[in-house]
Write a protein that holds these residues in place. Structure first.
Motif, PDB file in Angstrom:
ATOM      1  N   LYS A  27       0.921  -1.225   0.104  1.00  0.00           N
ATOM      2  CA  LYS A  27       0.083  -0.034  -0.064  1.00  0.00           C
ATOM      3  C   LYS A  27       1.036   1.280   0.068  1.00  0.00           C
ATOM      4  O   LYS A  27       2.068   1.285   0.568  1.00  0.00           O
ATOM      5  N   SER A  28       0.409   2.280  -0.802  1.00  0.00           N
ATOM      6  CA  SER A  28       1.199   3.488  -0.604  1.00  0.00           C
ATOM      7  C   SER A  28       0.921   4.382   0.516  1.00  0.00           C
ATOM      8  O   SER A  28      -0.209   4.042   1.304  1.00  0.00           O
ATOM      9  N   ALA A  29       1.658   5.413   0.758  1.00  0.00           N
ATOM     10  CA  ALA A  29       1.416   6.213   1.784  1.00  0.00           C
ATOM     11  C   ALA A  29       0.162   7.035   1.813  1.00  0.00           C
ATOM     12  O   ALA A  29      -0.826   7.319   2.597  1.00  0.00           O
ATOM     13  N   GLN A  30      -0.262   7.398   0.289  1.00  0.00           N
ATOM     14  CA  GLN A  30      -1.604   7.896   0.109  1.00  0.00           C
ATOM     15  C   GLN A  30      -2.731   7.164   0.559  1.00  0.00           C
ATOM     16  O   GLN A  30      -3.664   7.412   1.123  1.00  0.00           O
ATOM     17  N   THR A  31      -2.601   5.734   0.194  1.00  0.00           N
ATOM     18  CA  THR A  31      -3.618   4.868   0.439  1.00  0.00           C
ATOM     19  C   THR A  31      -3.733   4.820   2.201  1.00  0.00           C
ATOM     20  O   THR A  31      -5.008   4.799   2.451  1.00  0.00           O
ATOM     21  N   VAL A  32      -2.798   4.737   2.848  1.00  0.00           N
ATOM     22  CA  VAL A  32      -2.780   4.667   4.107  1.00  0.00           C
ATOM     23  C   VAL A  32      -3.632   5.830   4.778  1.00  0.00           C
ATOM     24  O   VAL A  32      -4.408   5.968   5.457  1.00  0.00           O
ATOM     25  N   ILE A  33      -3.021   6.896   4.240  1.00  0.00           N
ATOM     26  CA  ILE A  33      -3.587   8.073   4.748  1.00  0.00           C
ATOM     27  C   ILE A  33      -5.029   8.510   4.402  1.00  0.00           C
ATOM     28  O   ILE A  33      -6.023   8.856   5.210  1.00  0.00           O
ATOM     29  N   HIS A  34      -5.437   7.932   3.048  1.00  0.00           N
ATOM     30  CA  HIS A  34      -6.858   8.068   2.827  1.00  0.00           C
ATOM     31  C   HIS A  34      -7.833   7.024   3.479  1.00  0.00           C
ATOM     32  O   HIS A  34      -8.787   7.787   4.105  1.00  0.00           O
ATOM     33  N   THR A  35      -7.337   6.149   3.998  1.00  0.00           N
ATOM     34  CA  THR A  35      -7.994   5.265   5.088  1.00  0.00           C
ATOM     35  C   THR A  35      -8.310   5.790   6.068  1.00  0.00           C
ATOM     36  O   THR A  35      -9.368   5.784   6.718  1.00  0.00           O
ATOM     37  N   LEU A  36      -6.939   6.286   6.766  1.00  0.00           N
ATOM     38  CA  LEU A  36      -6.928   6.978   8.039  1.00  0.00           C
ATOM     39  C   LEU A  36      -8.295   8.066   8.220  1.00  0.00           C
ATOM     40  O   LEU A  36      -9.069   8.232   9.048  1.00  0.00           O
ATOM     41  N   ILE A  37      -8.320   8.812   6.890  1.00  0.00           N
ATOM     42  CA  ILE A  37      -9.246  10.125   6.915  1.00  0.00           C
ATOM     43  C   ILE A  37     -10.420   9.477   7.022  1.00  0.00           C
ATOM     44  O   ILE A  37     -11.280  10.244   7.673  1.00  0.00           O
ATOM     45  N   ASP A  38     -10.725   8.628   6.178  1.00  0.00           N
ATOM     46  CA  ASP A  38     -12.172   8.179   5.874  1.00  0.00           C
ATOM     47  C   ASP A  38     -12.742   7.522   7.441  1.00  0.00           C
ATOM     48  O   ASP A  38     -13.533   7.575   7.646  1.00  0.00           O
ATOM     49  N   VAL A  39     -11.888   6.421   8.022  1.00  0.00           N
ATOM     50  CA  VAL A  39     -12.023   5.999   9.227  1.00  0.00           C
ATOM     51  C   VAL A  39     -12.167   6.968  10.213  1.00  0.00           C
ATOM     52  O   VAL A  39     -13.333   6.979  10.957  1.00  0.00           O
ATOM     53  N   VAL A  40     -11.456   7.961  10.592  1.00  0.00           N
ATOM     54  CA  VAL A  40     -11.707   8.815  11.524  1.00  0.00           C
ATOM     55  C   VAL A  40     -13.067   9.669  11.403  1.00  0.00           C
ATOM     56  O   VAL A  40     -13.507   9.995  12.468  1.00  0.00           O
ATOM     57  N   SER A  41     -13.304   9.989  10.165  1.00  0.00           N
ATOM     58  CA  SER A  41     -14.492  10.660   9.794  1.00  0.00           C
ATOM     59  C   SER A  41     -15.712   9.978  10.444  1.00  0.00           C
ATOM     60  O   SER A  41     -16.851  10.580  10.540  1.00  0.00           O
ATOM     61  N   LYS A  42     -15.491   8.635  10.722  1.00  0.00           N
ATOM     62  CA  LYS A  42     -16.697   7.661  11.022  1.00  0.00           C
ATOM     63  C   LYS A  42     -16.556   7.278  12.454  1.00  0.00           C
ATOM     64  O   LYS A  42     -17.093   6.222  12.972  1.00  0.00           O
ATOM     65  N   ASN A  43     -15.867   7.900  13.258  1.00  0.00           N
ATOM     66  CA  ASN A  43     -15.554   7.702  14.805  1.00  0.00           C
ATOM     67  C   ASN A  43     -14.782   6.586  15.083  1.00  0.00           C
ATOM     68  O   ASN A  43     -14.648   5.878  15.910  1.00  0.00           O
ATOM     69  N   GLY A  44     -13.819   6.286  14.036  1.00  0.00           N
ATOM     70  CA  GLY A  44     -12.775   5.239  14.163  1.00  0.00           C
ATOM     71  C   GLY A  44     -11.454   5.442  14.391  1.00  0.00           C
ATOM     72  O   GLY A  44     -10.984   6.629  14.230  1.00  0.00           O
ATOM     73  N   ASN A  45     -10.489   4.382  14.614  1.00  0.00           N
ATOM     74  CA  ASN A  45      -9.387   4.579  14.543  1.00  0.00           C
ATOM     75  C   ASN A  45      -8.704   3.659  13.505  1.00  0.00           C
ATOM     76  O   ASN A  45      -9.333   2.739  13.180  1.00  0.00           O
ATOM     77  N   LEU A  46      -7.163   3.905  13.343  1.00  0.00           N
ATOM     78  CA  LEU A  46      -6.719   3.067  12.154  1.00  0.00           C
ATOM     79  C   LEU A  46      -5.648   2.338  13.082  1.00  0.00           C
ATOM     80  O   LEU A  46      -4.487   2.933  13.431  1.00  0.00           O
ATOM     81  N   LEU A  47      -5.417   0.816  12.773  1.00  0.00           N
ATOM     82  CA  LEU A  47      -4.165   0.304  13.135  1.00  0.00           C
ATOM     83  C   LEU A  47      -3.645  -0.151  12.220  1.00  0.00           C
ATOM     84  O   LEU A  47      -4.174  -1.273  11.446  1.00  0.00           O
ATOM     85  N   LEU A  48      -2.382   0.078  11.987  1.00  0.00           N
ATOM     86  CA  LEU A  48      -1.572  -0.196  10.578  1.00  0.00           C
ATOM     87  C   LEU A  48      -0.211  -1.140  10.921  1.00  0.00           C
ATOM     88  O   LEU A  48       0.503  -0.964  11.646  1.00  0.00           O
ATOM     89  N   SER A  49      -0.290  -2.323  10.375  1.00  0.00           N
ATOM     90  CA  SER A  49       0.624  -3.326  10.495  1.00  0.00           C
ATOM     91  C   SER A  49       1.922  -2.978   9.349  1.00  0.00           C
ATOM     92  O   SER A  49       1.583  -2.784   7.960  1.00  0.00           O
ATOM     93  N   VAL A  50       3.096  -2.903   9.672  1.00  0.00           N
ATOM     94  CA  VAL A  50       4.264  -2.890   8.831  1.00  0.00           C
ATOM     95  C   VAL A  50       4.919  -4.177   8.977  1.00  0.00           C
ATOM     96  O   VAL A  50       5.640  -4.581   9.896  1.00  0.00           O
TER      97      VAL A  50
END
Length: 551
Positions: free
Chosen positions: A379-402
């Motif tokens: 996944k690109s940094a853009q994909t991760v950031i877009h996912t984070l923004i979307d999730v946060v807008s819906k009352n969520g958090n993002l846990l990302l595995s590297v």
């Protein structure tokens, strides 16, 4: 000194290579767990429903995860300890070529190969803090049943075998040094059925009918590197196969301990309970991730309920009576979502959830896969950031595995992605941290074509890609943040949800800024929406956060 006490001291002080032989012939039994904390939470769903998600977690929004254990050593992807026993599978073929047939070189031997010789938790945690993570989670054990900490109840652990290091202890120390919240992920409740393929044998070929090593016994270890260790303490296969066990996909239908799975024994459940209680008491995490439907072993055993109650009670004791604990579970009923935080694996909700929740996902495979690196498939940094923004807008958090290599490092492609996340977060973090959902989470064509959740999640990447018309909203105090997930070619961004006379934004817009760009922006508010003129120069190449202030 009592003979058993003296022997235990000698074992713990001995070089790791001596331990199997020192242990041989000793009536070795683990120390009893600490007493179960009993108040104010009791091990019932009704009692756990009093849980309140702590504010630190709601503010944190972003965590990073090291889903790292011996299955990363082959660098052949997720669920290796199961796939290597599935005749004809990619991992089986790879294993036979690299290590030999699983009747001769089993998963226990993969553990022996794993040394984690380049692991540097301090360096990685400094990088992850720079990337904006507010909490860090490490793997404590996987479905492979190997404990990655100093475990009194599981002799197959990383302090005695493999790396001969306390990995959870090292992660905990490095995490707390960086001032981040520490967490562990626990997956070992499923070993009982998950490793059933290790009981099989080839159906064809020169070794047809020769059993794999899933039923091997301690007595067969005489003269081997694992002498003194019982493989059944690792594989847990001294039981009949579950219904349709030869069907490799059956495990998914039996994940909640139904549909013909062979019930786990009381001894197996109690051992899991004691191991987990010791993990929580010894390393004191604030976050526990369970890879289970609801809680571990539920509904066939109450071990998971007992663990959750103990986690909440002891955590509150450590924090002066204030519960700071977060426990994750999957596929929760509405009532169970009151008891813990709902985790969606590789997917997102399509609405603002009334209770805090989390998406967990990964840059590549959960366990390191060299092929993804070779094919530049992360996944690109853009994909991760877009996912984070979307999730946060819906009352969520993002846990990302590297994903981590067996040697304990992340590769340079992953490092570049993490650095890209860091660069965006350092400028735009105020639109993420400490925010709360607005009246609507957003607008745009991506949501209009969103894919539904499947089982525990798995809807990421199935919808329409994000673009400039996709806007996500959050609030912090009197400030509204509107983040565009693309840069409009016309140099003008229209926020339809802020139309005059609309139901969502009643106040008057006083000022609009673009994070990462100097000065204020020109805007016009009409019945179509809030039209904002953007500067000629993009502040970044990922996403664009507008800071909207009211009069």
């Amino acid at each position: 000194m009592h003979r058993r006490t003296l022997l235990k001291k000698l074992v713990l002080a001995a070089p790791a290579a001596w331990i199997p032989r020192v242990m041989a012939g000793v009536n070795w039994s683990p120390l009893p767990p600490a007493p179960l904390a009993t108040s104010p939470f009791q091990p019932t769903w009704d009692s756990l429903a009093r849980y309140q998600t702590p504010e630190w977690y709601r503010d944190a929004k972003f965590g990073l995860w090291a889903h790292w254990g011996p299955q990363c050593q082959p660098e052949r992807g997720d669920w290796y300890a199961r796939g290597m026993y599935q005749e004809g599978s990619d991992q089986y073929k790879f294993h036979c070529e690299k290590y030999g047939h699983p009747s001769k070189f089993g998963f226990k031997d993969v553990i022996h190969e794993w040394k984690a010789e380049q692991w540097n938790p301090d360096e990685l945690l400094a990088l992850y803090k720079k990337a904006g993570a507010k909490y860090f989670v490490c793997l404590a054990n996987h479905h492979d049943n190997f404990d990655l900490y100093d475990s009194s109840h599981q002799p197959w652990n990383s302090t005695r075998l493999g790396p001969q290091k306390d990995l959870v202890g090292g992660w905990a120390k490095a995490t707390k040094k960086q001032g981040l919240r520490f967490g562990v992920s626990v997956h070992a409740a499923h070993t009982w059925s998950w490793l059933e393929p290790s009981q099989r044998a080839d159906k064809k070929g020169p070794l047809a009918g020769v059993p794999y090593d899933g039923n091997i016994t301690a007595a067969q270890g005489q003269g081997t590197w694992w002498q003194g260790y019982d493989p059944q303490a690792l594989y847990a296969q001294n039981h009949p196969l579950s219904e349709n066990s030869q069907d490799d996909g059956m495990i998914h239908r039996q994940w909640n301990w139904g549909n013909g799975v062979t019930p786990p024994s009381p001894e197996y459940c109690e051992k899991f309970y004691k191991r987990t209680i010791e993990l929580l008491d010894k390393y004191e995490p604030d976050v526990v991730y369970f890879d289970d439907t609801a809680l571990p072993l539920w509904p066939v055993n109450e071990a998971g309920l007992r663990i959750a109650a103990h986690m909440y009670n002891t955590n509150a004791q450590r924090h002066g009576g204030h519960n700071e604990a977060v426990v994750f579970g999957k596929i929760l009923t509405p009532e169970q979502r009151k008891c813990m935080v709902w985790d969606i694996e590789r997917g997102q909700s399509n609405e603002i959830e009334p209770l805090p929740w989390q998406t967990c996902t990964c840059l590549g495979q959960w366990h390191y896969d060299r092929r993804i690196y070779d094919q530049h498939g992360y996944k690109s940094a853009q994909t991760v950031i877009h996912t984070l923004i979307d999730v946060v807008s819906k009352n969520g958090n993002l846990l990302l595995s590297v994903p981590m290599r067996g040697n304990g490092t992340i590769d340079e492609q992953e490092r570049a992605i993490v650095e890209g996340i860091a660069a965006w977060m350092q400028v735009n973090g105020e639109s993420i941290y400490g925010t709360r959902p607005w009246k609507v989470f957003g607008e745009g064509p991506a949501q209009e074509n969103a894919a539904a959740l499947s089982a525990q999640g798995f809807n990421e990447g199935k919808g329409k890609p994000f673009g400039a018309e996709d806007i996500r909203y959050v609030t912090k105090g009197k400030v509204l943040y509107a983040t565009a997930l693309g840069w409009p070619t016309a140099g003008r961004l229209l926020l339809k949800s802020l139309a005059t006379g609309g139901p969502h934004y009643q106040g008057k817009v006083k000022r609009v800024e673009l994070l990462g760009a100097p000065g204020k922006l020109r805007f016009e508010r009409t019945q179509e929406g809030l039209a904002v003129a953007l500067p000629a120069q993009k502040p970044n190449a990922i996403a664009y956060a507008l800071k909207i202030m009211s009069a």
